[in-house]
Design a protein around this motif. Structure first.
Motif, PDB file in Angstrom:
ATOM      1  N   ASP A 146       0.884  -1.082   0.147  1.00 19.94           N
ATOM      2  CA  ASP A 146       0.053  -0.049   0.450  1.00 19.94           C
ATOM      3  C   ASP A 146       0.471   1.319   0.082  1.00 19.94           C
ATOM      4  OD1 ASP A 146      -2.381  -0.680   0.004  1.00 19.94           O
ATOM      5  OD2 ASP A 146      -2.789  -1.701   2.041  1.00 19.94           O
ATOM      6  N   GLY A 148      -1.042   3.656   0.340  1.00 22.49           N
ATOM      7  CA  GLY A 148      -2.501   4.792   1.057  1.00 22.49           C
ATOM      8  C   GLY A 148      -2.815   4.126   0.125  1.00 22.49           C
ATOM      9  N   THR A 149      -4.746   5.604  -0.135  1.00 21.93           N
ATOM     10  CA  THR A 149      -5.577   5.209  -1.130  1.00 21.93           C
ATOM     11  C   THR A 149      -5.363   4.628  -2.755  1.00 21.93           C
ATOM     12  OG1 THR A 149      -5.416   7.863  -1.259  1.00 21.93           O
ATOM     13  CG2 THR A 149      -6.684   6.273   0.574  1.00 21.93           C
ATOM     14  N   SER A 206      -2.696  -5.496   0.860  1.00 17.96           N
ATOM     15  CA  SER A 206      -3.110  -3.896   0.856  1.00 17.96           C
ATOM     16  C   SER A 206      -4.133  -4.144   2.332  1.00 17.96           C
ATOM     17  CB  SER A 206      -3.675  -3.816  -0.320  1.00 17.96           C
ATOM     18  OG  SER A 206      -4.374  -2.639  -0.520  1.00 17.96           O
ATOM     19  N   MET A 208      -6.815  -2.030   2.045  1.00 17.21           N
ATOM     20  CA  MET A 208      -7.372  -0.554   1.412  1.00 17.21           C
ATOM     21  C   MET A 208      -8.473  -2.372   0.386  1.00 17.21           C
ATOM     22  SD  MET A 208      -6.651   2.348   1.386  1.00 17.21           S
ATOM     23  CE  MET A 208      -5.705   1.555   2.654  1.00 17.21           C
ATOM     24  N   SER A 320      -8.952  10.015   3.745  1.00  9.87           N
ATOM     25  CA  SER A 320      -7.535   8.845   3.580  1.00  9.87           C
ATOM     26  C   SER A 320      -8.160   7.903   3.806  1.00  9.87           C
ATOM     27  CB  SER A 320      -6.909  10.883   4.691  1.00  9.87           C
ATOM     28  OG  SER A 320      -7.374   9.806   5.558  1.00  9.87           O
ATOM     29  N   THR A 321      -6.566   7.698   3.769  1.00  9.15           N
ATOM     30  CA  THR A 321      -5.865   5.771   4.222  1.00  9.15           C
ATOM     31  C   THR A 321      -6.184   5.867   5.405  1.00  9.15           C
ATOM     32  OG1 THR A 321      -3.759   6.348   2.632  1.00  9.15           O
ATOM     33  CG2 THR A 321      -3.482   4.537   4.059  1.00  9.15           C
ATOM     34  N   THR A 325      -6.903   2.398   7.982  1.00 11.28           N
ATOM     35  CA  THR A 325      -5.620   1.485   8.563  1.00 11.28           C
ATOM     36  C   THR A 325      -5.472   1.757   9.860  1.00 11.28           C
ATOM     37  OG1 THR A 325      -3.738   3.825   8.231  1.00 11.28           O
ATOM     38  CG2 THR A 325      -4.432   1.899   7.116  1.00 11.28           C
TER      39      THR A 325
END
Length: 380
Positions: A146, A148-149, A206, A208, A320-321, A325
Motif C-alpha cells: 500500500d 495509501g488510497t 493491502s 484497502m 484518506s488512508t 488503516t
C-alpha cells in the motif's frame, strides 16, 4: 481473483520424487520505498511472509524525496527496519540524472538476481524505470504494498489496462515528459500484469478494499506487526483530528478546509491536529490561528503514533488512508475512527473531475470507520 493468506515457499513432493526448489517470497527479496507509509507496509509484508531460518534475505532500498519531513520519518522507519534484521540501503536517486543513473547502476546486479520485487508506489517514474529495466523471469514475483488510497486507483487502472495516472492529476497524458516516458510506463505495466498460466506472479498486499484483476494474489494487511510491536495506547478524553494534504495537491480550497476543520473541532471537542507530512507550515499556522488546536508533527506514520499513544478516544479524519488503516492498527482498543466527507463545494476549480467520486469512494468503503453527519458548513 486469488486470495492468499499463507506464505508457502516450497513445492510438495510425493514419495520417491525430487522436490523442486521454489523460492519463498522473502528469499532474495528487494523492496523499494519512497514514503514512510510504504516502508511501514513493507515491514507488515515481511511480518506476514516470515523468512526461513534466522537471517532475513530482504534488502530494503529507500529512495527519499527532498522534503525534510518525509526524510525524517523515513530515517526513523529505517531504524525500525534495521531493528527487525532487514538490510537497508539509502539511495539519493533524486539528485538529477546523474544521481538516478548512479542508483540504477548500483542496483543492477540485485535487480537481476532478485526473486521478489516489492514496490510501494507503482505510479513513481523511478520505480517504473526500475521495473522496465528488470529482466523478465518466470519465477519472479512482484508485490505491490500500500501507498495509501492510491493503491485503490492503481488496482482499478491495472484491471482496465489503463495508463497509470494518480487520481488527483487533471488530465491523463502528462505532457511532453509523459509522452517521452510512455514506452517505459508500458513496459512497467507489463511487469505488473500477471501471466494467465501463473508463470509471472503478482501480489497486492493491502489493507484497502480492492478488487483486483484475475490471477493477481491478494494478501490482507491486518497490521499484525504494528499491534505486536506497539501499544496498546493510553487514551485521552478528547478527540484528535487528522490533517490532510488535499489543499497542497490542489484538490480542496484552503478557506473551505479551514472552515471545515474549525467546524469539526467545535462539534467534537478536538484538541490536537495531527499534521500530514506534506502540509505546509503556512497552512498549519492558519489552522492553529483559526481553531486553537495544538499542531502535532508526527515523527512516524500515524498508525504507529496512535498505537503508541496517548491518543484521543475519537479520531476525526477526512477521506484518506487512515480511515482504513487506523481501525486495523487500533483493533481491540476503545478508539473510534470517524470520517467527514468532502463537500463538492470545497473543491477547487482546477481539481480533477475524478476527485470527488474517488474521495466519496474512499469514505464509502471504509469498513471500520464511522461516517459523520454533515458539518454546519456542509448543511448550509
Amino acid at each position: 481473483m486469488a486470495r492468499d493468506r499463507s506464505c508457502a515457499g516450497a513445492a510438495a513432493s510425493g514419495p520417491g520424487s525430487v522436490a523442486a526448489a521454489v523460492p519463498g517470497p522473502r528469499e532474495g527479496a528487494l523492496a523499494f520505498v519512497e514514503s514512510p507509509v510504504q516502508l511501514l507496509n513493507v515491514l507488515e509484508w515481511a511480518h506476514n511472509h516470515p523468512a526461513p531460518g534466522t537471517a532475513s534475505p530482504l534488502t530494503l532500498v529507500v529512495l527519499p524525496p527532498h522534503d525534510p519531513m518525509t526524510r525524517g520519518q523515513l530515517r526513523r522507519m529505517a531504524e525500525l527496519a534495521r531493528d527487525e534484521g532487514i538490510t537497508v540501503r539509502w539511495e539519493e536517486a533524486r539528485d538529477g540524472v546523474a544521481g538516478a543513473a548512479k542508483s540504477v547502476l548500483s542496483l543492477a546486479r540485485r535487480l537481476r538476481r532478485a526473486t521478489t520485487l516489492v514496490i510501494g508506489d507503482p505510479f513513481s517514474r523511478y520505480v517504473q524505470l526500475l521495473l522496465a529495466l528488470t529482466p523478465s523471469r518466470a519465477e519472479r514475483r512482484v508485490t505491490v504494498v500500500d501507498d495509501g488510497t492510491a493503491t485503490m486507483e492503481f488496482v482499478a487502472q491495472l484491471a482496465r489496462g489503463e495508463r497509470f495516472v494518480r487520481w488527483h492529476r487533471k488530465g491523463s497524458r502528462g505532457g511532453v515528459r509523459g509522452l517521452l516516458f510512455a514506452p517505459v510506463s508500458r513496459r512497467a505495466r507489463r511487469r505488473l500484469t500477471p501471466g494467465p498460466d501463473g508463470s509471472h506472479r503478482v501480489e497486492v498486499f493491502s489493507s484497502m478494499p480492492v478488487e483486483v484483476p484475475e490471477n493477481v494474489i491478494v494478501t490482507a494487511n491486518e497490521f499484525a506487526w504494528t499491534r505486536a510491536r506497539f501499544g496498546p495506547p493510553r487514551l485521552t478524553k478528547g478527540a484528535d483530528l487528522v490533517g490532510t494534504s488535499l489543499v497542497e495537491t490542489g484538490v480542496v480550497d484552503v478557506e473551505r478546509y479551514l472552515e471545515a476543520v474549525a467546524g469539526l473541532a467545535r462539534a467534537y471537542g478536538a484538541t490536537r491536529y495531527f499534521a500530514h507530512r506534506r502540509e505546509s507550515s503556512e497552512k498549519l499556522a492558519q489552522v492553529s490561528a483559526a481553531t486553537g488546536l495544538e499542531i502535532v508533527r508526527p515523527d512516524l506514520p500515524l498508525e504507529l503514533v496512535a498505537r503508541r499513544g496517548p491518543v484521543g478516544r475519537t479520531i476525526l479524519s477526512f477521506p484518506s488512508t487512515v480511515v482504513h488503516t487506523l481501525p486495523l492498527a487500533l483493533a481491540g482498543t476503545a478508539v473510534t475512527v470517524a470520517v467527514c466527507d468532502i463537500d463538492p463545494a470545497w473543491l477547487t476549480r482546477t481539481a480533477s473531475p475524478r476527485a470527488h467520486g474517488f474521495l466519496t469512494d474512499v469514505t464509502g468503503k471504509a469498513r471500520g470507520a464511522h461516517r459523520l453527519p454533515p458539518t454546519p458548513q456542509q448543511s448550509t
